[in-house]
Scaffold this motif. Structure first.
Motif, PDB file in Angstrom:
ATOM      1  N   HIS A  89     -18.952  36.270  58.449  1.00  0.00           N
ATOM      2  CA  HIS A  89     -19.093  35.208  57.571  1.00  0.00           C
ATOM      3  C   HIS A  89     -18.872  34.113  57.316  1.00  0.00           C
ATOM      4  N   GLU A  90     -20.563  32.877  56.319  1.00  0.00           N
ATOM      5  CA  GLU A  90     -19.964  31.837  56.686  1.00  0.00           C
ATOM      6  C   GLU A  90     -19.239  31.336  55.455  1.00  0.00           C
ATOM      7  N   ILE A  91     -18.886  30.444  54.939  1.00  0.00           N
ATOM      8  CA  ILE A  91     -17.547  29.974  54.075  1.00  0.00           C
ATOM      9  C   ILE A  91     -18.510  29.118  53.421  1.00  0.00           C
ATOM     10  N   VAL A  92     -18.440  29.522  52.075  1.00  0.00           N
ATOM     11  CA  VAL A  92     -19.139  29.010  50.875  1.00  0.00           C
ATOM     12  C   VAL A  92     -18.474  28.477  49.767  1.00  0.00           C
ATOM     13  N   PHE A  93     -18.790  27.490  49.416  1.00  0.00           N
ATOM     14  CA  PHE A  93     -18.437  27.235  47.759  1.00  0.00           C
ATOM     15  C   PHE A  93     -18.429  28.272  46.726  1.00  0.00           C
ATOM     16  N   THR A  94     -17.669  28.782  45.995  1.00  0.00           N
ATOM     17  CA  THR A  94     -17.689  30.047  45.170  1.00  0.00           C
ATOM     18  C   THR A  94     -16.721  29.668  43.843  1.00  0.00           C
ATOM     19  N   HIS A  95     -17.101  30.443  42.533  1.00  0.00           N
ATOM     20  CA  HIS A  95     -16.196  29.885  41.644  1.00  0.00           C
ATOM     21  C   HIS A  95     -15.443  30.921  41.887  1.00  0.00           C
ATOM     22  N   ALA A  96     -15.478  31.907  41.807  1.00  0.00           N
ATOM     23  CA  ALA A  96     -14.400  33.383  42.060  1.00  0.00           C
ATOM     24  C   ALA A  96     -13.946  33.811  40.835  1.00  0.00           C
ATOM     25  N   ASP A  97     -14.811  33.240  39.879  1.00  0.00           N
ATOM     26  CA  ASP A  97     -14.136  34.182  38.579  1.00  0.00           C
ATOM     27  C   ASP A  97     -15.671  34.513  37.686  1.00  0.00           C
ATOM     28  N   PHE A  98     -16.519  34.629  38.275  1.00  0.00           N
ATOM     29  CA  PHE A  98     -17.752  34.427  38.003  1.00  0.00           C
ATOM     30  C   PHE A  98     -17.987  35.801  36.870  1.00  0.00           C
ATOM     31  N   SER A  99     -17.969  35.841  36.005  1.00  0.00           N
ATOM     32  CA  SER A  99     -18.290  36.276  34.389  1.00  0.00           C
ATOM     33  C   SER A  99     -18.190  36.474  33.041  1.00  0.00           C
ATOM     34  N   PRO A 100     -19.381  37.561  31.884  1.00  0.00           N
ATOM     35  CA  PRO A 100     -19.637  36.958  31.256  1.00  0.00           C
ATOM     36  C   PRO A 100     -18.726  35.933  30.319  1.00  0.00           C
ATOM     37  N   ARG A 101     -17.528  36.511  30.080  1.00  0.00           N
ATOM     38  CA  ARG A 101     -16.422  35.844  29.049  1.00  0.00           C
ATOM     39  C   ARG A 101     -16.630  34.205  29.448  1.00  0.00           C
ATOM     40  N   ASN A 102     -17.058  33.562  31.405  1.00  0.00           N
ATOM     41  CA  ASN A 102     -16.908  32.482  31.533  1.00  0.00           C
ATOM     42  C   ASN A 102     -18.142  31.553  31.660  1.00  0.00           C
ATOM     43  N   LEU A 114     -17.478  28.339  33.028  1.00  0.00           N
ATOM     44  CA  LEU A 114     -16.322  27.434  32.507  1.00  0.00           C
ATOM     45  C   LEU A 114     -15.790  28.815  33.711  1.00  0.00           C
ATOM     46  N   ASP A 115     -14.027  27.816  33.205  1.00  0.00           N
ATOM     47  CA  ASP A 115     -12.611  28.441  34.550  1.00  0.00           C
ATOM     48  C   ASP A 115     -13.314  28.230  35.725  1.00  0.00           C
ATOM     49  N   TRP A 116     -12.992  26.671  36.630  1.00  0.00           N
ATOM     50  CA  TRP A 116     -12.887  27.318  37.433  1.00  0.00           C
ATOM     51  C   TRP A 116     -12.137  26.907  38.547  1.00  0.00           C
ATOM     52  N   GLU A 117     -10.741  27.502  37.612  1.00  0.00           N
ATOM     53  CA  GLU A 117      -9.209  27.098  38.760  1.00  0.00           C
ATOM     54  C   GLU A 117      -8.992  28.633  39.913  1.00  0.00           C
ATOM     55  N   TYR A 118      -9.786  29.200  39.904  1.00  0.00           N
ATOM     56  CA  TYR A 118     -10.251  29.989  41.366  1.00  0.00           C
ATOM     57  C   TYR A 118     -11.314  29.976  42.408  1.00  0.00           C
ATOM     58  N   ALA A 119     -11.673  28.250  42.149  1.00  0.00           N
ATOM     59  CA  ALA A 119     -12.907  28.397  42.852  1.00  0.00           C
ATOM     60  C   ALA A 119     -12.547  27.457  44.017  1.00  0.00           C
ATOM     61  N   GLY A 120     -13.182  27.889  44.953  1.00  0.00           N
ATOM     62  CA  GLY A 120     -12.785  26.946  46.409  1.00  0.00           C
ATOM     63  C   GLY A 120     -13.724  27.641  47.854  1.00  0.00           C
ATOM     64  N   TRP A 121     -13.066  27.408  48.338  1.00  0.00           N
ATOM     65  CA  TRP A 121     -14.095  28.107  50.121  1.00  0.00           C
ATOM     66  C   TRP A 121     -13.704  29.400  50.612  1.00  0.00           C
ATOM     67  N   TYR A 122     -14.663  30.522  50.647  1.00  0.00           N
ATOM     68  CA  TYR A 122     -14.709  31.557  50.309  1.00  0.00           C
ATOM     69  C   TYR A 122     -15.711  32.232  51.123  1.00  0.00           C
ATOM     70  N   PRO A 123     -15.139  33.675  51.884  1.00  0.00           N
ATOM     71  CA  PRO A 123     -16.404  34.256  52.773  1.00  0.00           C
ATOM     72  C   PRO A 123     -17.184  34.568  52.027  1.00  0.00           C
ATOM     73  N   GLU A 124     -18.598  34.143  52.385  1.00  0.00           N
ATOM     74  CA  GLU A 124     -19.772  34.174  51.541  1.00  0.00           C
ATOM     75  C   GLU A 124     -19.528  35.432  50.258  1.00  0.00           C
ATOM     76  N   HIS A 125     -18.654  36.827  50.761  1.00  0.00           N
ATOM     77  CA  HIS A 125     -18.799  38.222  50.524  1.00  0.00           C
ATOM     78  C   HIS A 125     -17.831  37.889  49.121  1.00  0.00           C
ATOM     79  N   TRP A 126     -17.094  36.703  49.255  1.00  0.00           N
ATOM     80  CA  TRP A 126     -15.841  36.699  47.594  1.00  0.00           C
ATOM     81  C   TRP A 126     -16.510  36.609  46.682  1.00  0.00           C
ATOM     82  N   GLU A 127     -17.709  36.283  45.530  1.00  0.00           N
ATOM     83  CA  GLU A 127     -18.049  35.577  44.855  1.00  0.00           C
ATOM     84  C   GLU A 127     -18.657  36.752  43.888  1.00  0.00           C
TER      85      GLU A 127
END
Length: 169
Positions: A89-102, A114-127
């Motif tokens: 997978h490509e490594i892409v920037f990911t919010h990683a906590d994407f939900s309606p509450r955010n 909101l809530d970017w504490e888990y954001a970072g570089w992850y495999p493209e499927h992570w989000e």
């Protein structure tokens, strides 16, 4: 006409399209490691509260998941889990906590994510996987989510869900 409660569907679809655009902009940012910003540790929060890395490749990330997280699983189940983890997978920037509450909206437009504490570089499927795991009972959430993050990573989702189940037992 009398006032009827609810939001117009075209407003909701407009918000989904706007969020889809924002997620795609994040995905256009490519990384060369897996982990938090500034080479911080990768957080695997939905599987378990585990941190590791940063990792220079997806293979190292997968080895960490299999070695450190699923080490107590029987060999047969570990082999199944290994099959589910790909490393292309490509490594892409990911919010990683994407939900309606955010997601904040006003006047039919997104005003903040909101809530970017888990954001970072992850495999493209992570989000995609993280967003599916965070689904709350909302009548149209899967349909709405599919407009933001179109289904694409079925194998990865099934594999990571399998790993999450191993960790709980």
């Amino acid at each position: 006409m009398h006032y009827m409660p609810g939001k117009r569907l075209d407003e909701k679809l407009s918000i989904a399209s706007e969020l889809h655009s924002y997620i795609n902009q994040l995905r256009d940012l490519k990384g060369d490691y897996i982990g938090a910003i500034d080479r911080g540790k990768a957080v695997i929060g939905q599987i378990a509260s585990i941190e590791g890395g940063p990792f220079d490749s997806e293979q190292q990330f997968n080895d960490f998941i299999l070695g450190d997280i699923v080490k107590s699983a029987p060999d047969m189940l570990r082999n199944h889990a290994k099959f589910a983890l790909m490393d292309d997978h490509e490594i892409v920037f990911t919010h990683a906590d994407f939900s309606p509450r955010n997601t904040l909206i006003e006047g039919g437009r997104v005003t903040a994510i909101l809530d970017w504490e888990y954001a970072g570089w992850y495999p493209e499927h992570w989000e995609y996987i993280q967003a599916l795991w965070q689904q709350k009972p909302m009548p149209d959430r899967p349909e709405y989510l599919s407009r933001i993050l179109p289904p694409r990573y079925e194998r990865e989702y099934i594999g990571m869900s399998f790993l999450a189940r191993l960790i709980r037992h």
